[in-house]
Design an enzyme around this catalytic site. Structure first.
Site, PDB file in Angstrom:
ATOM      1  CG  LEU A 117      -1.897  -1.183   1.323  1.00 28.97           C
ATOM      2  CD1 LEU A 117      -2.769  -1.041   2.564  1.00 28.97           C
ATOM      3  CD2 LEU A 117      -2.764  -1.300   0.069  1.00 28.97           C
ATOM      4  CG  ASP A 118       2.992   4.481  -3.076  1.00 24.76           C
ATOM      5  OD1 ASP A 118       4.196   4.445  -2.756  1.00 24.76           O
ATOM      6  OD2 ASP A 118       2.443   5.481  -3.586  1.00 24.76           O
TER       7      ASP A 118
END
Length: 443
Positions: free
Chosen positions: A235-236
């Site tokens: 999850l950037d």
């Protein structure tokens, strides 16, 4: 007694994310999210995730690291993986391989496609064969050149309601800023000028997760990646997901609930897959994404790398060993991802509460020049951070390849135009290759 149904488990998080929705709306939303992620509602949500062993080693690379003009770049990467990497690494993290408009792939234009120069989905999954595949879910922001944003500009569904906007006269002084450009970007739309939220660049427009349709869309994308063979989903920039004026707009409770929800969905869809959060912030904030063992399976151990470099600069490992002595084990079902190199280089924020300027000044073995290089970072200015990293790099042997910085790895592209892979857990790839200009890849 049976565990709650999948829908009931999802509802618990939706109740906290959208407290203003009624029971009927929440039930419908829970059903839509399960369907979008590809989960059978009748299945009981009593699965247990499977963590990797301590011997897992992950290769971080771009999809066009290795290039042969006669074939898609991912097939070249597969050939190098099979001949050099497969016996050493268990998982490969292929950095954003989507059509994109900037930021090394992190301004995604189309979340379900692969850049045609790289290949297609079968090419991607074939890279590692039976090994693990990590992909990025860039859910905080998307490209200003995407179909969704064009729909926003033209007031067409679904994109017209997908993006965060704000009144330019609102008090945004509390908002945490990782960049120096204006937070809001004015854009001309069919209904007049609107100001969109742009945390990282004016080509990367933040999504509005207060709209449940956006959450459904990204749960659908999450399920799609799992269906394509992803075994780890990163999850950037997840910390910035939820916006609420009058707050810091980072690490908000709703953001944590979205992570909890995605963890639940991953566990239900594929118990062998892992959810990983990327939050390059001080340690206490970073590990908050473990939750109570119900958020990320894996959290990047961002504090480790700068403490190792600080030890090299100071000539001793007191700060490192002190921190390690206090480091608590992650909750059951969770683990750290330890690394000393990544595509983003090495950030200093994770040690700002561990090594103060006064501590550095008291260290006889750390010269004034070195103190300035470490503590001269001004959070409000990227250019000053670059100058700091340039000075820092001279001291610890970093290499500057293109506009990025990294410790023993490439942040973006080398001077020949090609990219070099980075490896977590203290490995780096030393494999000969060719750059686009015909010179050897520098590894």
């Amino acid at each position: 007694m049976n565990n709650p149904t999948s829908r009931a488990r999802v509802r618990r998080h939706l109740d906290r994310i959208y407290p203003d929705l009624g029971d009927g709306e929440l039930e419908s939303l829970a059903a839509s999210i399960l369907a979008a992620t590809g989960i059978d509602e009748a299945r009981m949500a009593d699965v247990q995730s499977q963590l990797p062993g301590s011997d897992e080693v992950v290769l971080i690379t771009y999809g066009d690291t290795f290039i042969e003009q006669s074939q898609p770049h991912l097939r070249s990467l597969q050939a190098v993986w099979n001949s050099h990497f497969a016996s050493v690494f268990s998982t490969v993290h292929v950095l954003p391989f989507f059509p994109s408009s900037s930021d090394g792939g992190f301004a995604v234009v189309d979340y379900r496609s692969i850049d045609s120069a790289l290949g297609d989905w079968p090419d991607l999954t074939a890279v590692v064969g039976d090994g693990g595949l990590m992909v990025d879910l860039v859910c905080n922001h998307g490209s200003a050149q995407s179909d969704w944003f064009n729909q926003f500009l033209e007031d067409r569904a679904p994109g017209r309601d997908y993006y965060s906007t704000a009144d330019p006269d609102a008090d945004l002084s509390m908002v945490t800023r990782p960049r120096t450009h204006p937070l809001l970007r004015p854009v001309a739309t069919s209904s007049g000028t609107r100001h969109v939220w742009a945390t990282f660049s004016h080509d990367q427009i933040d999504f509005d997760f207060s709209n449940p349709d956006v959450l459904i869309e990204f749960c659908s994308i999450l399920g799609f990646y799992l269906s394509q063979g992803a075994t780890r989903v990163r999850l950037d920039a997840i910390a910035y997901l939820w916006k609420e004026i009058g707050t810091r707009c980072i690490h908000l409770p709703e953001t944590h609930q979205v992570v909890k929800l995605m963890r639940l969905l991953v566990d239900m869809r594929d118990p062998t897959a892992l959810l990983i959060t990327e939050t390059n912030v001080p340690h206490a904030d970073n590990i908050s994404y473990f939750g109570e063992g119900d958020e990320a399976h894996v959290v990047y151990n961002f504090t480790l790398a700068p403490l190792i470099v600080w030890s090299l600069i100071a000539g001793h490992a007191q700060a490192l060993t002190s921190w390690l002595g206090r480091l608590e084990s992650p909750p059951p079902g969770c683990t750290f991802l330890n690394f000393i190199a990544s595509h983003d280089g090495l950030g200093l924020r994770p040690i700002e509460d561990l090594i103060s300027p006064s501590r550095a000044a008291a260290d006889d073995r750390c010269s004034g020049d070195r103190r300035r290089c470490v503590f001269g970072v001004q959070r409000s200015g990227r250019s000053s951070a670059v100058r700091t990293q340039r000075e820092f790099g001279r001291l610890v042997g970093w290499f500057r390849w293109g506009h990025g910085w990294a410790f023993r790895c490439s942040s973006r592209r080398d001077v020949g135009g090609a990219r070099n892979p980075c490896v977590v857990r203290a490995f780096d790839a030393r494999v000969a290759g060719r750059s686009r200009r015909g010179g050897s890849l520098r590894t």
